[in-house]
Design an enzyme around this catalytic site. Structure first.
Site, mmCIF file in Angstrom:
data_model
loop_
_atom_site.group_PDB
_atom_site.id
_atom_site.type_symbol
_atom_site.label_atom_id
_atom_site.label_comp_id
_atom_site.label_asym_id
_atom_site.label_seq_id
_atom_site.Cartn_x
_atom_site.Cartn_y
_atom_site.Cartn_z
ATOM 1 N N CYS A 23 17.601 51.155 28.469
ATOM 2 C CA CYS A 23 18.732 51.764 29.192
ATOM 3 C C CYS A 23 19.761 50.728 29.631
ATOM 4 O O CYS A 23 20.850 51.106 30.091
ATOM 5 C CB CYS A 23 18.235 52.555 30.394
ATOM 6 N N HIS A 27 24.468 53.408 25.693
ATOM 7 C CA HIS A 27 23.957 54.642 25.093
ATOM 8 C C HIS A 27 24.625 55.823 25.797
ATOM 9 O O HIS A 27 25.336 55.630 26.798
ATOM 10 C CB HIS A 27 22.419 54.713 25.210
ATOM 11 N N HIS A 67 33.606 62.068 28.109
ATOM 12 C CA HIS A 67 33.962 61.101 27.057
ATOM 13 C C HIS A 67 34.496 59.783 27.621
ATOM 14 O O HIS A 67 35.384 59.164 27.031
ATOM 15 C CB HIS A 67 34.915 61.715 26.028
ATOM 16 N N GLU A 111 24.600 70.840 47.768
ATOM 17 C CA GLU A 111 24.053 69.706 47.026
ATOM 18 C C GLU A 111 24.621 69.651 45.625
ATOM 19 O O GLU A 111 25.155 70.637 45.114
ATOM 20 C CB GLU A 111 22.521 69.780 46.951
HETATM 21 N N1 LIG Z 1 15.727 57.475 38.591
HETATM 22 C C1 LIG Z 1 16.371 57.264 37.430
HETATM 23 N N2 LIG Z 1 15.708 56.756 36.386
HETATM 24 C C2 LIG Z 1 16.367 56.548 35.237
HETATM 25 C C3 LIG Z 1 17.715 56.872 35.120
HETATM 26 C C4 LIG Z 1 18.391 57.425 36.235
HETATM 27 O O1 LIG Z 1 19.585 57.751 36.190
HETATM 28 N N3 LIG Z 1 17.692 57.600 37.366
HETATM 29 N N4 LIG Z 1 18.344 56.667 33.958
HETATM 30 C C5 LIG Z 1 17.753 56.165 32.896
HETATM 31 C C6 LIG Z 1 18.542 55.957 31.649
HETATM 32 O O2 LIG Z 1 19.836 56.468 31.745
HETATM 33 C C7 LIG Z 1 17.896 56.465 30.388
HETATM 34 O O3 LIG Z 1 18.850 56.526 29.335
HETATM 35 C C8 LIG Z 1 17.307 57.817 30.523
HETATM 36 O O4 LIG Z 1 16.076 57.689 30.024
HETATM 37 P P1 LIG Z 1 15.069 58.894 29.825
HETATM 38 O O5 LIG Z 1 15.075 59.792 31.009
HETATM 39 O O6 LIG Z 1 13.837 58.305 29.419
HETATM 40 O O7 LIG Z 1 15.768 59.734 28.707
HETATM 41 P P2 LIG Z 1 15.893 59.498 27.182
HETATM 42 O O8 LIG Z 1 17.059 60.335 26.755
HETATM 43 O O9 LIG Z 1 15.978 58.048 26.866
HETATM 44 O O10 LIG Z 1 14.601 60.178 26.663
HETATM 45 P P3 LIG Z 1 13.179 59.628 26.255
HETATM 46 O O11 LIG Z 1 12.254 60.644 26.797
HETATM 47 O O12 LIG Z 1 12.972 58.265 26.861
HETATM 48 O O13 LIG Z 1 13.227 59.588 24.782
HETATM 49 C C9 LIG Z 1 16.340 55.757 32.951
HETATM 50 N N5 LIG Z 1 15.721 56.019 34.186
HETATM 51 ZN ZN ZN Z 2 21.006 56.640 30.161
#
Ligand SMILES: Nc1nc2c(c(=O)[nH]1)N=C([C@H](O)[C@H](O)COP(=O)(O)OP(=O)(O)OP(=O)(O)O)CN2
Ligand code: ZN
Length: 127
Positions: A23, A27, A67, A111
């Site tokens: 992350c 992306h 975007h 919220e």
């Molecule tokens: N508490 C949080 N944890 C994470 C956040 C966030 O905003 N708050 N964001 C991310 C990243 O943006 C990441 O791209 C998201 O990861 P994930 O939820 O794992 O989603 P994916 O689309 O990458 O799906 P997968 O299940 O990993 O394939 C991370 N954590």
């Molecule tokens: Zn992300």
């Protein structure tokens, strides 16, 4: 107490600086934003507030985010906070709090929730 919910979506890119994993790289996601408004009194039409009013204010916020590279938006990225779901919820709450109060007396923003994917979201509220 009545509670109204309106959802919207935007697509944008981000990176999470300092994140120990994928992350941290550039992306994108299609985020869902959920607005919840509460109040006690219905108008003669039987509405707390017209959904259209809430949709209009949410659309203005989504216009700012759709975007975009979120790290370049003032408040995020360098010198600011990471554009996480939590920080986006707070950012959107701050943008919508006043316009929603101004729609009519007796309603307020409860919220904001922001989904990064169908199964992960964050919520900001003030109690
Ligand atoms: N508490 C949080 N944890 C994470 C956040 C966030 O905003 N708050 N964001 C991310 C990243 O943006 C990441 O791209 C998201 O990861 P994930 O939820 O794992 O989603 P994916 O689309 O990458 O799906 P997968 O299940 O990993 O394939 C991370 N954590
Ligand atoms: Zn992300």
């Amino acid at each position: 107490m009545y509670e109204l919910t309106v959802n919207g979506k935007f697509s944008a890119a981000h990176r999470l600086c300092g994140y120990p994993g994928d992350c941290a790289r550039l992306h994108g996601h299609t985020w869902t934003v959920q607005v919840k408004v509460i109040g006690e009194e219905l108008d003669p039409l039987g509405m707390l507030v017209d959904f259209k009013e809430i949709k209009k204010h949410l659309a203005a916020v989504i216009d700012r985010l759709d975007h975009q590279f979120l790290n370049e938006i003032p408040g995020f990225g360098q010198g600011g906070v990471n554009p996480t779901a939590e920080n986006l919820s707070f950012y959107i709450y701050r943008l919508l709090e006043k316009p929603i109060l101004e729609i009519k007396k007796g309603i307020r923003l409860k919220e904001i929730s922001v989904w990064e994917s169908p199964d992960a979201y964050a919520t900001y509220r003030e109690e």
